[in-house]
Scaffold this active site. Structure first.
Site, PDB file in Angstrom:
ATOM      1  N   PRO A   9       1.226   4.557   7.693  1.00 42.82           N
ATOM      2  CA  PRO A   9       0.377   5.690   8.074  1.00 42.82           C
ATOM      3  C   PRO A   9       0.435   6.871   7.107  1.00 42.82           C
ATOM      4  CG  PRO A   9       2.291   5.507   9.518  1.00 42.82           C
ATOM      5  CD  PRO A   9       2.242   4.253   8.707  1.00 42.82           C
ATOM      6  N   ASN A  10      -0.724   7.461   6.910  1.00 42.55           N
ATOM      7  CA  ASN A  10      -0.942   8.677   6.114  1.00 42.55           C
ATOM      8  C   ASN A  10      -0.880   8.450   4.600  1.00 42.55           C
ATOM      9  OD1 ASN A  10      -1.252  10.537   8.355  1.00 42.55           O
ATOM     10  ND2 ASN A  10       0.927  10.211   8.725  1.00 42.55           N
ATOM     11  N   ARG A  17      -2.093  14.916   0.249  1.00 38.48           N
ATOM     12  CA  ARG A  17      -1.093  15.250   1.265  1.00 38.48           C
ATOM     13  C   ARG A  17       0.185  15.751   0.604  1.00 38.48           C
ATOM     14  NH1 ARG A  17       2.695  10.655   4.021  1.00 38.48           N
ATOM     15  NH2 ARG A  17       3.827  11.978   5.477  1.00 38.48           N
ATOM     16  N   TYR A  22       4.736  14.154  -2.549  1.00 36.31           N
ATOM     17  CA  TYR A  22       4.207  12.803  -2.759  1.00 36.31           C
ATOM     18  C   TYR A  22       3.404  12.637  -4.051  1.00 36.31           C
ATOM     19  CZ  TYR A  22       5.503  12.255   2.145  1.00 36.31           C
ATOM     20  OH  TYR A  22       6.207  12.200   3.317  1.00 36.31           O
ATOM     21  N   ASN A  73       6.138   0.032   2.294  1.00 37.50           N
ATOM     22  CA  ASN A  73       6.361   1.450   2.548  1.00 37.50           C
ATOM     23  C   ASN A  73       5.786   1.711   3.942  1.00 37.50           C
ATOM     24  OD1 ASN A  73       6.466   4.203   2.741  1.00 37.50           O
ATOM     25  ND2 ASN A  73       5.558   4.612   0.727  1.00 37.50           N
ATOM     26  N   ALA A  76       6.043   6.694   8.209  1.00 38.19           N
ATOM     27  CA  ALA A  76       6.701   7.220   9.408  1.00 38.19           C
ATOM     28  C   ALA A  76       7.134   6.121  10.379  1.00 38.19           C
ATOM     29  CB  ALA A  76       5.774   8.207  10.111  1.00 38.19           C
ATOM     30  N   GLU A  97      12.063  -2.609   0.785  1.00 38.15           N
ATOM     31  CA  GLU A  97      11.633  -1.359   1.422  1.00 38.15           C
ATOM     32  C   GLU A  97      11.453  -0.302   0.336  1.00 38.15           C
ATOM     33  OE1 GLU A  97      14.568   0.470   3.920  1.00 38.15           O
ATOM     34  OE2 GLU A  97      13.162   1.943   4.732  1.00 38.15           O
ATOM     35  N   HIS A  99      10.141   3.835  -0.546  1.00 39.31           N
ATOM     36  CA  HIS A  99       9.697   5.178  -0.147  1.00 39.31           C
ATOM     37  C   HIS A  99       9.515   6.028  -1.396  1.00 39.31           C
ATOM     38  CE1 HIS A  99      10.398   4.411   4.080  1.00 39.31           C
ATOM     39  NE2 HIS A  99      11.540   3.850   3.740  1.00 39.31           N
ATOM     40  N   ARG A 106      15.739  14.462   3.597  1.00 39.37           N
ATOM     41  CA  ARG A 106      14.763  15.273   4.324  1.00 39.37           C
ATOM     42  C   ARG A 106      15.230  15.473   5.772  1.00 39.37           C
ATOM     43  NH1 ARG A 106       9.089  12.699   3.222  1.00 39.37           N
ATOM     44  NH2 ARG A 106       8.399  14.678   4.129  1.00 39.37           N
TER      45      ARG A 106
END
Lengths: 144, 158
Positions: A9-10, A17, A22, A73, A76, A97, A99, A106
């Site tokens: 998502p996103n 964003r 990012y 990725n 969230a 995985e 990111h 964070r």
């Protein structure tokens, strides 16, 4: 050999964003780089994105018969989705995985990953370059 | 060299060839890793300083007193936490010194420690927005981190 890169998502908003976190590149830019890079390793790269958890699970399940590796990725959903964890556990190919940022640097709610415990390798915090590093890592594992 | 200086630190237990060979990643020895890292850094024109210690206090000294003299740091903090002789809680606490560094830091592991040592593992906290993590790729964890550091040093990272 085939690699499926799954984005959660996103990530369709990449480039607009929170670019300080990012970056300014769009997901299409990154996809093009990964596909070109994969071709240099004779690795066919397919790049997908969805904001919907069930769609991500369907892609992971479908990949069982069609791809040799997954880079995911989950964004969230990384921190919430037992269902994605379970789907990944049912996938026997090589799993990475990924990111863009380092979630552990964070907010504390990003410190739990249901993905990390279901994959072979983890790459975090290398920016959008992480995608190319992941493609190289998969190629190294499968081909080179 | 033209493309900067890189420090790779290997912590307690990583010189134990038997432990490495029995690990899931099947690396034969730290010397094998060192040789591969040296070859890649030579190709990338990066000046490499590759070190290992079983002494957790020496490791902290290297980070505190020397790391900022390099352009980037790659650190594999230790071998298997379950079998290593270090005082693990104190070591992890002392490694907080990483957060005070001004250079990019990449924590690496041969295995996916988040999967296989999930109960005991503590991820390091390095400098904000400059801390990366790579695990589970065996020797390639090192080589990937070197390539990433080379891009960071040259300003080409995205």
């Amino acid at each position: 050999m085939k690699l499926l890169v799954i984005n959660g998502p996103n990530l369709n908003l990449l480039g607009t964003r929170e670019p300080d976190i990012y970056g300014h590149e769009t997901l299409n830019d990154i996809a093009a780089r990964c596909i070109d890079l994969g071709a240099t390793h004779s690795l066919e790269v397919k790049f997908v994105q969805s904001n919907h958890e069930g769609q991500l699970i369907d892609w992971i399940q479908d990949a069982r018969d069609t791809t040799d590796a997954i880079v995911i990725n989950a964004a969230a959903f990384t921190h919430t989705s037992v269902a994605i964890h379970d789907a990944l556990k049912c996938y026997d190919g090589f799993k990475v995985e990924l990111h863009i940022s380092n979630p552990h640097m964070r907010e504390s709610f990003r410190h739990v990953s249901y993905v990390s415990t279901a994959v072979d390798a983890v790459i975090m915090g290398l920016g959008v370059d992480g995608y190319e590093h992941a493609v190289n890592a998969v190629a190294g594992k499968l081909i080179d | 060299m033209r493309n900067g200086t890189l420090l790779i630190l290997n912590g307690p237990g990583l010189a134990d060839s038997d432990a490495l060979a029995s690990d899931t990643v099947k690396v034969n020895s730290l010397e094998q890793i060192r040789s591969a890292c040296e070859r890649l850094c030579a190709d990338l024109d990066v000046d490499l300083d590759f070190r290992q210690t079983d002494d957790q206090d020496r490791m902290i000294d290297w980070i505190r007193n020397e790391a900022n003299g390099f352009d980037a740091l790659v650190i594999n903090p230790m071998g298997c936490a379950k079998t290593s002789p270090v005082d693990y809680p104190r070591y992890v606490q002392d490694l907080d010194v990483l957060a005070s560094l001004s250079i990019p830091v990449t924590e690496i592991h041969l295995t996916n420690v988040l999967r296989f040592d999930a109960d005991t593992f503590s991820m390091l906290r390095g400098p904000l927005n400059k801390t990366a993590f790579v695990s589970g790729l065996g020797l390639d964890s090192y080589l990937l981190a070197i390539r990433a550091a080379s891009r960071q040093i040259s300003g080409g990272a995205r």
